[in-house]
Design a protein around this motif. Sequence first.
Motif, PDB file in Angstrom:
ATOM      1  N   ALA A   6      -3.655   1.446 -11.451  1.00  0.00           N
ATOM      2  CA  ALA A   6      -3.799   2.906 -11.494  1.00  0.00           C
ATOM      3  C   ALA A   6      -2.444   3.599 -11.603  1.00  0.00           C
ATOM      4  CB  ALA A   6      -4.534   3.397 -10.253  1.00  0.00           C
ATOM      5  N   SER A  49       2.251   4.594  -0.549  1.00  0.00           N
ATOM      6  CA  SER A  49       1.683   5.806  -1.152  1.00  0.00           C
ATOM      7  C   SER A  49       2.703   6.546  -2.009  1.00  0.00           C
ATOM      8  CB  SER A  49       1.158   6.733  -0.052  1.00  0.00           C
ATOM      9  OG  SER A  49       2.230   7.178   0.762  1.00  0.00           O
ATOM     10  N   HIS A  94       0.822  -1.208   0.000  1.00  0.00           N
ATOM     11  CA  HIS A  94       0.000   0.000   0.000  1.00  0.00           C
ATOM     12  C   HIS A  94       0.857   1.259   0.000  1.00  0.00           C
ATOM     13  CE1 HIS A  94      -2.901  -3.010   0.905  1.00  0.00           C
ATOM     14  NE2 HIS A  94      -3.886  -2.168   1.102  1.00  0.00           N
ATOM     15  N   SER A 110      -2.549  -0.742  -5.744  1.00  0.00           N
ATOM     16  CA  SER A 110      -3.042   0.156  -6.790  1.00  0.00           C
ATOM     17  C   SER A 110      -2.188   0.073  -8.047  1.00  0.00           C
ATOM     18  CB  SER A 110      -3.063   1.597  -6.279  1.00  0.00           C
ATOM     19  OG  SER A 110      -3.857   1.714  -5.132  1.00  0.00           O
TER      20      SER A 110
END
Length: 159
Positions: free
Chosen positions: A126, A89, A87, A123
Amino acid sequence: MSEGTRLENANPVIFQRSGERVQTASEEDEDVHDPIDDREIFDLIRSINDPEHPLSLEELNVVEQVRVKVNDAENTVGVEFTPTIPHCSMATLIGLSIKVKLLRSLPDRFKIDVCITPGTHASEEAVNKQLADKERVAAALENASLLEVVNQCLSTRSI
């Protein structure tokens, strides 16, 4: 990093840096055609600073030579990178830093593809879409604050 900010991955695993590449006489001879290879690309990106830790992407195993693919004849460079946590960022920023380093370092003839190693980030799709979109990359680099962070990642760190 400000004192109130909490690290996403406070205790990352640190890997040993690989040795420096020994250059041959023919590689240093400007009159000899020397195709760009995987190791040359890896050497360009291995020392990029992680945006969160005072470590290089190589030391965090975010970039590895086995995940670099170059086809000099077809003018393509592909780099897969692996964020330290699923995860993370900072994944888009790391990918952007890799892409910018290669755009600044390689001849214009190369098509550069930077993406997350499949199955290593929540992600992934994306982030990969953002990194593959020329207009988004160009817009990101017009943002002075973001460009400053990218340049910090690309700066030479004092040891």
